[in-house]
Design an enzyme around this catalytic site. Structure first.
Site, PDB file in Angstrom:
ATOM      1  N   LEU A 216      -4.068   7.500   3.053  1.00  0.00           N
ATOM      2  CA  LEU A 216      -3.513   6.360   3.798  1.00  0.00           C
ATOM      3  C   LEU A 216      -2.000   6.242   3.633  1.00  0.00           C
ATOM      4  O   LEU A 216      -1.469   5.166   3.386  1.00  0.00           O
ATOM      5  CB  LEU A 216      -4.210   5.059   3.384  1.00  0.00           C
ATOM      6  CG  LEU A 216      -5.726   5.047   3.583  1.00  0.00           C
ATOM      7  CD1 LEU A 216      -6.356   3.797   2.990  1.00  0.00           C
ATOM      8  CD2 LEU A 216      -6.073   5.160   5.062  1.00  0.00           C
ATOM      9  N   HIS A 217      -1.307   7.372   3.816  1.00  0.00           N
ATOM     10  CA  HIS A 217       0.145   7.389   3.700  1.00  0.00           C
ATOM     11  C   HIS A 217       0.812   7.960   4.956  1.00  0.00           C
ATOM     12  O   HIS A 217       1.681   8.839   4.858  1.00  0.00           O
ATOM     13  CB  HIS A 217       0.569   8.204   2.471  1.00  0.00           C
ATOM     14  CG  HIS A 217      -0.022   7.719   1.193  1.00  0.00           C
ATOM     15  ND1 HIS A 217      -0.203   8.534   0.096  1.00  0.00           N
ATOM     16  CD2 HIS A 217      -0.488   6.491   0.831  1.00  0.00           C
ATOM     17  CE1 HIS A 217      -0.749   7.829  -0.886  1.00  0.00           C
ATOM     18  NE2 HIS A 217      -0.938   6.589  -0.458  1.00  0.00           N
ATOM     19  N   PRO A 218       0.457   7.514   6.162  1.00  0.00           N
ATOM     20  CA  PRO A 218       1.124   8.031   7.364  1.00  0.00           C
ATOM     21  C   PRO A 218       2.600   7.641   7.357  1.00  0.00           C
ATOM     22  O   PRO A 218       2.966   6.528   6.956  1.00  0.00           O
ATOM     23  CB  PRO A 218       0.366   7.349   8.505  1.00  0.00           C
ATOM     24  CG  PRO A 218      -0.174   6.087   7.904  1.00  0.00           C
ATOM     25  CD  PRO A 218      -0.509   6.443   6.485  1.00  0.00           C
TER      26      PRO A 218
END
Length: 572
Positions: free
Chosen positions: A484-486
């Protein structure tokens, strides 16, 4: 620049103003920081538009740290994005949670606070035009933003809005993990966010007195009574308004009502997915692609939606011989006790995110600094609450930090309510695949050291049938999830594929339009990205307001592999 002074009366959640000095699109991690800092000038009127709901203080799903799995996947808290079929992941669509609430993803994330490695920012600063984003220039903003309860020093701050607690890591499985890492040839470090990131340690978490300490709680709620600050929730921004190439405001909907607000400055802070989407539907992006969707280009900025970066992770899970995990406390029949302890005492299993320790190592000797991150959990469980064991277990979350895979975030339609197409291209490069093999082998090496002998009852995921390089890669293709690090879809820089001026955060080819969020990053950092986004917003606020930026801290030494510096150097 200094903003024009507009003596608008303000009501935090009252009638929406029709004209402000600054409109901030997105009340997430960056938006909350910008709202606080830019409204410090009482003569600058600021409006924050957040498409999600408010982070009500009585909502346990947001504020109880252990409740973090509940908002993910819920339409009330989560945008629930999904990638396109990933061509190197067996055509799987990878689910992407993004916060749909005041505080953004900082209100639903795992509360793990990682700055990344100083070399991340040296890499930023090495690009043309990015000299003021190296580590020396970023460190003073990291320090300004935080109150590190473990102690302030040359690397850590002690008077900032973001309060950070160090994980207690008292479960015996944590000590086994740290000792096993040493047995495998790695080091302990005093603070992964301080002088030396490389090694294993207890982790900082954005938790304060047993409550999630989101960007909204740290930055926005303490200043909500400022008369020049307006905050609108359930306000979905549909378009940026332009006069020529100058942004002059936005349109947004609230319920069934469409509103227009005019502004001297428009700042997008919607994150690495929403911000490039709004740019594109408003006419800023690759001109040919926009025309193909019936959108009249305002500015031909080819890099919008390009360079998408992220981290993948897997869980390596073991069964435990001894009943030492936290599994019993999380069972349904024990949850009333857990909730009561948290509600009345702010203690117990509900008051922690359970990600209390981990570390950073190099998967091979060719990399200059750590490229693998570990999070350890004293339980074997997935984010959806499923567990592969009925009894006790433990796990590490592991993944490479510097994949050279690049993806895209492209709109499908001129309609802003249609989610964009996300393609991450996970596992698409030789480097990515090689580092994944190394990551699994390093993790297994640590988890099979003698320190775990009293507990190790066998690997249950991926299990003994996954051993060869190809078997490892096939398991990753089938099982990996996003961390969850876009990021990086509207990156700073001065080359033809960059989107933002590094000195102003202005979108190239436009005026009065800036982007400040994870999309602004030129490269994803080594670790969770919440802390870098807050730092970036702190620095950007000074650039936007025309304040003199904080002086670089050139004299502060930090550990870099191969420099010969001591592993635990005293303060210089």
């Amino acid at each position: 620049m200094k903003f024009s002074r507009s003596a608008l009366p303000g009501a935090t959640l009252g009638s929406p103003p029709e004209r402000v000095d600054v409109v901030i699109v997105g009340g997430g991690s960056a938006g909350c920081v910008l709202a606080n800092r830019l409204s410090e000038d009482a003569g600058t009127s600021v409006l924050v538009l957040e498409a999600g709901r408010s982070d009500l203080i009585l909502d346990p799903f947001i504020h109880m740290p252990a409740a973090l799995p509940f908002p993910i996947g819920s339409r009330f808290y989560d945008w629930r994005y999904e990638s396109e079929p990933e061509p190197f992941m067996n055509g799987r669509r990878i689910y992407h949670a993004r916060g749909k609430v005041l505080g953004g993803s900082s209100s639903i994330n795992g509360m793990i606070f990682q700055r990344g490695n100083p070399m991340d920012y040296e890499r930023w600063g090495a690009d043309p035009g990015m000299e003021t984003w190296d580590y020396a220039h970023c460190l003073p903003y990291f320090k300004r933003m935080e109150t590190c309860l473990a102690g302030a020093d040359d690397w850590r701050g002690g008077q900032g809005p973001l309060i950070l607690e160090r994980g207690p890591a008292t479960n015996p499985l944590f000590e086994a993990f740290f000792t096993a890492a040493e047995q495998a040839g790695y080091h302990r470090t005093a603070d992964v966010n301080g002088y030396r990131q490389e090694g294993f340690a207890r982790f900082d978490r954005n938790i304060n007195n047993g409550r999630r300490w989101s960007a909204a709680r740290a930055y926005l709620h303490p200043v909500m009574d400022r008369p020049n600050l307006h905050v609108r929730t359930l306000a979905f921004t549909t378009r940026i308004l332009f006069e020529g190439t100058r942004a002059v405001g936005v349109e947004y909907t609230s319920g069934r009502t469409r509103h227009t607000v005019h502004a001297g400055e428009v700042i997008l802070a919607g994150g690495a997915i929403n911000s490039p989407q709004l740019l594109q539907v408003s006419g800023v992006g690759p001109a040919d692609e926009l025309r193909a969707l019936g959108i009249t280009p305002v500015a031909d900025v080819r890099g919008v939606g390009e360079h998408l970066q992220d981290h993948l992770e897997v869980y390596i899970q073991y069964a435990s011989k001894l009943p030492v995990s936290i599994a019993p406390g999380l069972k349904y029949h024990n949850r009333p006790k857990l909730a009561a302890e948290w509600l009345f005492l702010r203690k117990g299993l509900g008051a922690t995110n359970h990600f209390e320790g981990g570390g950073f190592v190099r998967g091979n000797e060719d990399v200059e600094y750590p490229n693998l991150m570990f999070h350890f959990l004293p339980i074997a469980i997935r984010y959806d609450g499923s567990s592969p064991v009925k009894g006790h277990g433990y796990q590490v979350h592991i993944g490479p930090m510097y994949s050279d895979a690049r993806g895209t975030c492209k709109i499908r339609s001129a309609d802003p309510s249609v989610k964009p197409a996300l393609l991450f291209n996970y596992l698409s490069t030789d480097q990515d695949r090689r580092e994944w093999i190394e990551a699994i082998r390093v993790a297994r090496d640590i988890l099979t050291q003698s320190a775990f002998d009293p507990y190790n009852d066998g690997e249950i995921s991926p299990g003994p049938t996954v051993e060869t390089d190809e078997e490892i890669l096939e398991w990753v293709r089938a099982d990996a999830e996003t961390a969850l690090h876009p990021s990086c879809t509207a990156r700073m820089g001065v080359d033809e594929m960059s989107v933002l001026d590094p000195l102003t955060m202005q979108v190239h080819g436009t005026q009065g339009l800036r982007v400040v969020d994870a999309s602004s990053m030129p490269y994803v950092t080594n670790g969770n990205i919440y802390a870098p986004v807050v730092m970036l917003a702190e620095k950007a606020a000074d650039l936007i307001a025309g304040n003199t930026p904080l002086a670089p801290l050139d004299g502060v030494a930090w550990y870099r592999h191969g420099t010969g510096m001591p592993l635990d150097a005293p303060s210089p």
